[in-house]
Design a protein around this motif. Sequence first.
Motif, PDB file in Angstrom:
ATOM      1  N   PHE A 183       0.855  -1.228   0.116  1.00  0.00           N
ATOM      2  CA  PHE A 183       0.014   0.077   0.183  1.00  0.00           C
ATOM      3  C   PHE A 183       0.930   1.045   0.091  1.00  0.00           C
ATOM      4  CE2 PHE A 183       0.659  -1.269   4.221  1.00  0.00           C
ATOM      5  CZ  PHE A 183       0.817  -0.311   4.920  1.00  0.00           C
ATOM      6  N   GLN A 184       0.646   2.077  -0.622  1.00  0.00           N
ATOM      7  CA  GLN A 184       1.317   3.536  -0.520  1.00  0.00           C
ATOM      8  C   GLN A 184       0.241   4.741   0.054  1.00  0.00           C
ATOM      9  OE1 GLN A 184       4.117   3.827  -1.776  1.00  0.00           O
ATOM     10  NE2 GLN A 184       4.368   1.534  -2.151  1.00  0.00           N
ATOM     11  N   PHE A 185       1.028   5.522   0.607  1.00  0.00           N
ATOM     12  CA  PHE A 185       0.259   6.695   1.448  1.00  0.00           C
ATOM     13  C   PHE A 185       0.485   7.750   0.530  1.00  0.00           C
ATOM     14  CE2 PHE A 185      -0.643   3.830   4.800  1.00  0.00           C
ATOM     15  CZ  PHE A 185       0.411   3.700   5.651  1.00  0.00           C
ATOM     16  N   LEU A 186      -0.889   7.990   0.028  1.00  0.00           N
ATOM     17  CA  LEU A 186      -0.959   8.974  -1.090  1.00  0.00           C
ATOM     18  C   LEU A 186      -0.654  10.490  -0.542  1.00  0.00           C
ATOM     19  CD1 LEU A 186      -3.549   7.364  -3.269  1.00  0.00           C
ATOM     20  CD2 LEU A 186      -0.900   7.102  -3.320  1.00  0.00           C
ATOM     21  N   ASP A 187      -1.326  10.854   0.496  1.00  0.00           N
ATOM     22  CA  ASP A 187      -1.258  12.280   0.914  1.00  0.00           C
ATOM     23  C   ASP A 187      -0.093  12.451   1.989  1.00  0.00           C
ATOM     24  OD1 ASP A 187      -2.254  11.540   3.588  1.00  0.00           O
ATOM     25  OD2 ASP A 187      -4.219  11.716   2.703  1.00  0.00           O
ATOM     26  N   GLY A 188      -0.096  13.448   2.606  1.00  0.00           N
ATOM     27  CA  GLY A 188       0.826  13.642   3.383  1.00  0.00           C
ATOM     28  C   GLY A 188       0.457  13.649   4.861  1.00  0.00           C
ATOM     29  N   SER A 189      -0.518  12.984   5.089  1.00  0.00           N
ATOM     30  CA  SER A 189      -0.814  12.793   6.687  1.00  0.00           C
ATOM     31  C   SER A 189      -0.228  11.630   7.336  1.00  0.00           C
ATOM     32  CB  SER A 189      -2.220  12.528   6.795  1.00  0.00           C
ATOM     33  OG  SER A 189      -2.621  11.444   6.014  1.00  0.00           O
ATOM     34  N   ARG A 214       0.534   4.569   9.082  1.00  0.00           N
ATOM     35  CA  ARG A 214      -0.694   5.362   9.058  1.00  0.00           C
ATOM     36  C   ARG A 214      -1.881   4.816  10.109  1.00  0.00           C
ATOM     37  NH1 ARG A 214      -4.062   7.334   4.883  1.00  0.00           N
ATOM     38  NH2 ARG A 214      -2.194   8.351   4.100  1.00  0.00           N
ATOM     39  N   ARG A 215      -2.366   5.814  10.597  1.00  0.00           N
ATOM     40  CA  ARG A 215      -3.409   5.456  11.498  1.00  0.00           C
ATOM     41  C   ARG A 215      -4.879   5.051  10.775  1.00  0.00           C
ATOM     42  NH1 ARG A 215      -3.750   4.237  17.000  1.00  0.00           N
ATOM     43  NH2 ARG A 215      -5.616   5.611  17.104  1.00  0.00           N
ATOM     44  N   ALA A 216      -5.578   3.933  11.149  1.00  0.00           N
ATOM     45  CA  ALA A 216      -6.767   3.691  10.426  1.00  0.00           C
ATOM     46  C   ALA A 216      -7.886   3.510  11.494  1.00  0.00           C
ATOM     47  CB  ALA A 216      -6.418   2.365   9.390  1.00  0.00           C
ATOM     48  N   GLY A 217      -8.500   4.622  11.953  1.00  0.00           N
ATOM     49  CA  GLY A 217      -9.465   4.329  12.940  1.00  0.00           C
ATOM     50  C   GLY A 217      -8.740   3.961  14.208  1.00  0.00           C
ATOM     51  N   THR A 218      -9.254   2.966  14.862  1.00  0.00           N
ATOM     52  CA  THR A 218      -8.488   2.587  16.106  1.00  0.00           C
ATOM     53  C   THR A 218      -6.965   1.781  16.036  1.00  0.00           C
ATOM     54  OG1 THR A 218     -10.528   2.359  17.388  1.00  0.00           O
ATOM     55  CG2 THR A 218      -8.534   1.270  18.536  1.00  0.00           C
ATOM     56  N   PHE A 277       4.909  -6.075   7.693  1.00  0.00           N
ATOM     57  CA  PHE A 277       3.748  -5.246   7.575  1.00  0.00           C
ATOM     58  C   PHE A 277       3.113  -5.426   9.117  1.00  0.00           C
ATOM     59  CE2 PHE A 277      -0.951  -4.624   7.763  1.00  0.00           C
ATOM     60  CZ  PHE A 277      -1.115  -3.504   7.301  1.00  0.00           C
ATOM     61  N   ILE A 278       3.089  -4.423   9.960  1.00  0.00           N
ATOM     62  CA  ILE A 278       2.643  -4.574  11.346  1.00  0.00           C
ATOM     63  C   ILE A 278       1.152  -4.051  11.441  1.00  0.00           C
ATOM     64  CG2 ILE A 278       2.753  -4.048  13.889  1.00  0.00           C
ATOM     65  CD1 ILE A 278       5.898  -3.381  13.015  1.00  0.00           C
ATOM     66  N   LEU A 279       0.317  -4.890  11.877  1.00  0.00           N
ATOM     67  CA  LEU A 279      -0.869  -4.589  12.402  1.00  0.00           C
ATOM     68  C   LEU A 279      -1.152  -4.382  14.027  1.00  0.00           C
ATOM     69  CD1 LEU A 279      -4.175  -4.000  11.770  1.00  0.00           C
ATOM     70  CD2 LEU A 279      -4.503  -6.280  12.050  1.00  0.00           C
ATOM     71  N   ARG A 280      -1.202  -3.102  14.431  1.00  0.00           N
ATOM     72  CA  ARG A 280      -0.998  -2.731  15.700  1.00  0.00           C
ATOM     73  C   ARG A 280      -2.438  -2.844  16.277  1.00  0.00           C
ATOM     74  NH1 ARG A 280      -0.235   2.168  18.794  1.00  0.00           N
ATOM     75  NH2 ARG A 280       1.210   2.011  20.468  1.00  0.00           N
ATOM     76  N   ILE A 281      -2.988  -3.430  17.281  1.00  0.00           N
ATOM     77  CA  ILE A 281      -4.133  -3.629  17.945  1.00  0.00           C
ATOM     78  C   ILE A 281      -4.423  -3.331  19.442  1.00  0.00           C
ATOM     79  CG2 ILE A 281      -6.084  -5.073  17.980  1.00  0.00           C
ATOM     80  CD1 ILE A 281      -4.906  -6.989  15.761  1.00  0.00           C
ATOM     81  N   LEU A 326      -8.395  -3.837   1.990  1.00  0.00           N
ATOM     82  CA  LEU A 326      -9.398  -2.839   1.891  1.00  0.00           C
ATOM     83  C   LEU A 326      -9.323  -1.843   2.806  1.00  0.00           C
ATOM     84  CD1 LEU A 326     -12.350  -5.172   1.445  1.00  0.00           C
ATOM     85  CD2 LEU A 326     -11.690  -3.940  -0.291  1.00  0.00           C
ATOM     86  N   LEU A 327      -8.872  -2.202   4.100  1.00  0.00           N
ATOM     87  CA  LEU A 327      -8.695  -1.277   5.243  1.00  0.00           C
ATOM     88  C   LEU A 327      -7.532  -0.442   4.571  1.00  0.00           C
ATOM     89  CD1 LEU A 327      -9.115  -0.011   8.127  1.00  0.00           C
ATOM     90  CD2 LEU A 327      -7.408  -1.783   8.764  1.00  0.00           C
ATOM     91  N   CYS A 328      -6.311  -0.893   4.128  1.00  0.00           N
ATOM     92  CA  CYS A 328      -5.375   0.015   3.677  1.00  0.00           C
ATOM     93  C   CYS A 328      -5.825   1.167   2.614  1.00  0.00           C
ATOM     94  CB  CYS A 328      -4.152  -0.889   3.022  1.00  0.00           C
ATOM     95  SG  CYS A 328      -3.203  -1.942   4.388  1.00  0.00           S
ATOM     96  N   ALA A 329      -6.492   0.620   1.582  1.00  0.00           N
ATOM     97  CA  ALA A 329      -7.379   1.519   0.714  1.00  0.00           C
ATOM     98  C   ALA A 329      -8.069   2.290   1.357  1.00  0.00           C
ATOM     99  CB  ALA A 329      -7.985   0.489  -0.312  1.00  0.00           C
ATOM    100  N   GLU A 330      -8.870   2.152   2.331  1.00  0.00           N
ATOM    101  CA  GLU A 330      -9.722   3.241   2.805  1.00  0.00           C
ATOM    102  C   GLU A 330      -9.004   3.971   3.510  1.00  0.00           C
ATOM    103  OE1 GLU A 330     -12.753   3.751   2.445  1.00  0.00           O
ATOM    104  OE2 GLU A 330     -13.235   1.974   1.396  1.00  0.00           O
ATOM    105  N   ALA A 331      -7.907   3.642   4.304  1.00  0.00           N
ATOM    106  CA  ALA A 331      -6.897   4.655   5.056  1.00  0.00           C
ATOM    107  C   ALA A 331      -5.993   5.828   4.148  1.00  0.00           C
ATOM    108  CB  ALA A 331      -5.977   3.705   5.777  1.00  0.00           C
ATOM    109  N   GLU A 332      -6.195   5.292   3.051  1.00  0.00           N
ATOM    110  CA  GLU A 332      -5.478   6.201   1.903  1.00  0.00           C
ATOM    111  C   GLU A 332      -6.519   7.010   1.317  1.00  0.00           C
ATOM    112  OE1 GLU A 332      -3.581   3.587  -0.866  1.00  0.00           O
ATOM    113  OE2 GLU A 332      -1.957   3.049   0.390  1.00  0.00           O
ATOM    114  N   SER A 333      -7.892   6.711   1.412  1.00  0.00           N
ATOM    115  CA  SER A 333      -8.989   7.659   0.552  1.00  0.00           C
ATOM    116  C   SER A 333      -9.193   8.666   1.227  1.00  0.00           C
ATOM    117  CB  SER A 333     -10.086   6.587   0.567  1.00  0.00           C
ATOM    118  OG  SER A 333     -11.241   7.365  -0.123  1.00  0.00           O
ATOM    119  N   SER A 334      -9.255   9.911   0.700  1.00  0.00           N
ATOM    120  CA  SER A 334      -9.836  11.112   1.282  1.00  0.00           C
ATOM    121  C   SER A 334     -11.422  10.888   1.612  1.00  0.00           C
ATOM    122  CB  SER A 334      -9.613  12.179   0.208  1.00  0.00           C
ATOM    123  OG  SER A 334     -10.173  11.926  -0.953  1.00  0.00           O
ATOM    124  N   MET A 335     -11.934   9.960   1.036  1.00  0.00           N
ATOM    125  CA  MET A 335     -13.490   9.818   1.125  1.00  0.00           C
ATOM    126  C   MET A 335     -13.861   9.146   2.583  1.00  0.00           C
ATOM    127  SD  MET A 335     -14.701  11.526  -1.483  1.00  0.00           S
ATOM    128  CE  MET A 335     -16.386  11.190  -1.469  1.00  0.00           C
TER     129      MET A 335
END
Length: 324
Positions: free
Chosen positions: A4-10, A50-54, A123-127, A169-178
Motif C-alpha cells: 500500500f502507498q500513502f498518497l497524501d501527507g498525513s 498510517r492510523r486507520a481508525g483505532t 507489515f505490522i497491524l497494531r491492535i 481494503l482497510l489500507c485502501a480506505e486509510a489512503e482514501s480522502s473519502m
Amino acid sequence: MMAFQFLDGSSKVFAAANPFQVSEYVRENVGTHSLRLSNGGAATASLSHRRAGTLDLCRLRYGAQARIVSEGLGDIYHAQFILQGHCSYRLAHTTLDLPAGHVLVINPDDPLDLTYSDDCEKFILRIPSSMLDDTCAEHRWFKPNERIKFSPEPHKFEDIDSLLLLLRLLCAEAESSMATPQLLQHYNRVVTTKLMVLLKHNASMVTPTQHAPNFERLVNYIERNIKLELGADQLAQYAGLSLRSLYMLFEKNVRTTPKNFVRQKKLEKVHAVLNDPCQPCPNVTAVALEYGFTHLGRFSELYKSAYGVLPSQSMRCRQAQAGR
C-alpha cells in the motif's frame, strides 16, 4: 501481496532513511524497543505508517540484519506479516522461524526478541487490547479473566486469505480522502473479528445452546436446592449444557466457576441463619453441616473471608440479640 502507498501527507513516510531514524520513529509511535544492527552502518531503511481508525498500519524494512528487543508491548497486540525475507522470533525455550508469507501475533505481555534478515520487509497491524475486548463483547464470546493471549504458532498467508483481503481494503480506505471515521471503525471491527476467528487464542467463541435455560433460572434452581450437594455435572444436566458451556455461562454472568458460585450461595444462607434470631439454630456446626460444609476449619476461613468475622462471632451476636 499487501502493498500500500500513502498518497497524501498525513502519514509518516521514511524512504532511503537511516535504520536508526526509522527505529526512533517506531519507538515513539509503534512500540518501545532497542535496535541492534549487524554491519548496517550504510543500510537504507524505509517506513510507512498510517492510523486507520483505532488500528495502526505500519510497513517497514531496516535494510540490514536487525535485532529488535523489548520487554513487552504495553497494552497493544502486534500482528507481524513477513512480506519478504526472513524473521526469527526467540522465545524462552525455542526459536520460531518466519519466512516470507507468514504472520505471527505478539501479545502485550510477551517479551520481544526478533531478528530480521537484511532483505526482510514486514507489515505490522497494531491492535489495542480494548479492541479485542470489544469484539468479544459484540459477539458474546467468552474471554478469560486474564488478558486474551494468542498462540505463538505462525500462520501461512494462504490459510488467512480472507483476513488479507480485509487488510487490503482497510489500507485502501486509510489512503482514501473519502473515508469517514465511522467507516474506518467498521473496518476495524471486521478485521479484528476475522483475526480472532482465524488465529488461535485462549478466548472461546462457543455460545450456550439456544434451548438452555437462562442464567436466572439456573440460579433459582441452585437456591431451591441449596442444601444439596450441587456439582457442575448436575447443573449442566439440569441446564441442558455441556460442562464447557456451563463454565462459560458462569464466567460471563458472575465471573466465577459454578463451584465457587454455589459455595458463595451456601455461605449467604448460613450467614442469614446465624444472624437471624427468628430462625432455628442449635449451633454453628449444625448449620454448617446442614448446608454441606463438612470441613469446619475451612468453613470458618471462608466465612471470615466473606463477612469479616468468624461464624462463632455471628452466633454470639445472634444470642445477644435474642436475650434482649
